[in-house]
Enzyme design. Structure first.
Site, mmCIF file in Angstrom:
data_model
loop_
_atom_site.group_PDB
_atom_site.id
_atom_site.type_symbol
_atom_site.label_atom_id
_atom_site.label_comp_id
_atom_site.label_asym_id
_atom_site.label_seq_id
_atom_site.Cartn_x
_atom_site.Cartn_y
_atom_site.Cartn_z
ATOM 1 N N PHE A 1 -10.991 -3.517 10.351
ATOM 2 C CA PHE A 1 -12.128 -3.239 9.470
ATOM 3 C C PHE A 1 -11.780 -3.642 8.044
ATOM 4 C CE2 PHE A 1 -9.684 0.701 9.954
ATOM 5 C CZ PHE A 1 -9.431 1.061 8.660
ATOM 6 N N TYR B 1 0.783 -1.230 0.000
ATOM 7 C CA TYR B 1 0.000 0.000 0.000
ATOM 8 C C TYR B 1 0.817 1.284 0.000
ATOM 9 C CZ TYR B 1 -3.894 -3.120 0.487
ATOM 10 O OH TYR B 1 -4.809 -4.102 0.252
#
Length: 417
Positions: free
Chosen positions: A417, A125
């Site tokens: 999450f 990322y």
């Protein structure tokens, strides 16, 4: 080779999208009707992307609205990225790059200050502008070595508070307000929607996680205010000599006062038959080890990056937080996507800040991923300069920036999450 179609997912395509998601996370691929219906009930399909090859979904991506607490207690709107997979047959074709670019552009257009995610793999990322912004640490506690008196009352005499065992309904009723108080004081905490509380209490279920009801406890302070909450599970493990070797695993422990935190940990260490405790994700500078008479009873079993942040609006991101000491810095931010690039003059103070684009010479230059790493105060500018990831154009600027950006306590995100 057939053309690969990237698009938002329709309800009729969702079961195939979910099959691709399960494949990517190495779960049994074919979803049940219950899983499809359960997930559809809370997903905003306008933010669910899929890549299709000859009609079959081969990559998945989803985002949702979130609020993130920054230093000083303010919250900012963020784009929470999750459910990212590319099937093993379609790797290295730029599919994630295309889905990420579309999502970040939409988030910028919506006015989100940043994007967030929990990275399953570290190397991926950074190339999209994300930087690790808050770490996590998990401890295992050897209860018999804590030095706590097994005959003591809990909480400690003189505290004036009390601990009550409660049920899931009380957690759903009282937990959200407690969490709101926590995120008003702890940077790095993200918002929880009603479904989070339903998952904790069994009203909603993860399809790959058979439900076992936890034990729930609330700590009430001397005035009767709910200042802490604990959810934990325990196994049943006995030695051949009929000695209890049970392990408790914490599902959630949040507290808004040190007294509540101490009382809940001491309570859990007092439960009969519990020999070890897994704490679940905690802040790297958690009070826990030093809450025990013998801190060595708590050993670190996990220490890693956790919450990643990708700044989309530099001005709003830097103006939203407060700073340890006054300072004036010119930051040059590089962003290959163009979403957050520019040169910015930050005038910071403990009460707030102003940040404006400028043409002045930069004191420090960095990629947007390094800005994400510094944003919540968990990293040292000087360390990043030493690593060659931040360029110091003015001698002493890194040390000055460390004084401005660093925080007395480290950021913490309790939630996956």
């Amino acid at each position: 080779m057939t053309a690969l179609d990237i698009r938002t997912v329709t309800p009729s395509e969702f079961p195939d999208w979910l099959r691709a998601l399960n494949t990517g996370f190495l779960r049994p691929p074919t979803p049940s009707d219950e899983e499809v219906a359960g997930r559809l009930s809370y997903m905003d399909l306008s933010r669910v992307q899929g890549v299709f090859d000859a009609g079959r979904c081969v990559a998945t991506f989803r985002s949702f609205a979130q609020e993130l607490t920054v230093v000083g207690g303010a919250t900012v709107p963020t784009d929470a990225v999750t459910n990212v997979t590319v099937s093993p047959t379609h790797r290295r074709r730029g599919l994630l790059s295309r889905m990420m670019a579309a999502d970040l552009a939409a988030a910028k257009e919506r006015g989100d200050v940043a994007a967030t995610l929990i990275a399953a793999e570290y190397p991926i990322y950074g190339r999209y502008g994300f930087g690790p912004a808050a770490g996590t640490t998990e401890w295992e506690i050897d209860v018999h070595r804590t030095g706590l008196d097994p005959h003591r009352r809990v909480p400690e005499a003189g505290d004036g508070g009390r601990i009550d065992l409660v049920d899931g309904a009380e957690i759903r009723e009282l937990g959200p307000a407690l969490h709101d108080r926590l995120r008003a004081r702890q940077h790095g905490v993200v918002s929880r929607d009603p479904r989070w509380w339903d998952l904790l209490t069994g009203q909603s279920l993860f399809p790959d996680d058979p439900w076992t009801e936890p034990f729930y406890a609330l700590y009430r302070g001397p005035e009767g205010t709910v200042d802490g909450m604990l959810a934990y599970r325990a196994d049943a493990n006995w030695s051949d000599a009929k000695q209890p070797l049970n392990r408790a695993t914490v599902r959630s422990l949040i507290a808004t006062t040190p007294a509540a935190e101490r009382a809940l940990w001491h309570f859990l260490c007092s439960v009969d038959w519990i020999a070890t405790i897994r704490t679940g994700p905690r802040p790297a500078d958690d009070l826990l080890p030093l809450l025990l008479p013998d801190p060595r009873a708590a050993r670190v079993v996990t220490q890693a990056d956790f919450l990643w942040a990708r700044v989309l609006d530099v001005v709003r991101a830097l103006e939203a937080r407060t700073y340890a000491v006054p300072g004036s810095l010119v930051l040059e931010v590089h962003d290959g996507s163009g979403l957050a690039a520019g040169r910015f003059h930050l005038d910071a103070s403990p009460s707030g800040a102003t940040c404006v684009p400028t043409t002045r010479s930069a004191d420090l230059a960095m990629d947007v991923r390094e800005l994400g790493t510094l944003w919540l105060g968990d990293e040292s500018v000087s360390r990043l300069v030493a690593l060659g990831r931040v360029e110091e154009s003015v001698p002493g600027a890194a040390a000055a920036a460390d004084g401005v950006f660093r925080t007395a306590r480290r950021p913490w995100c309790p939630d996956v999450f």
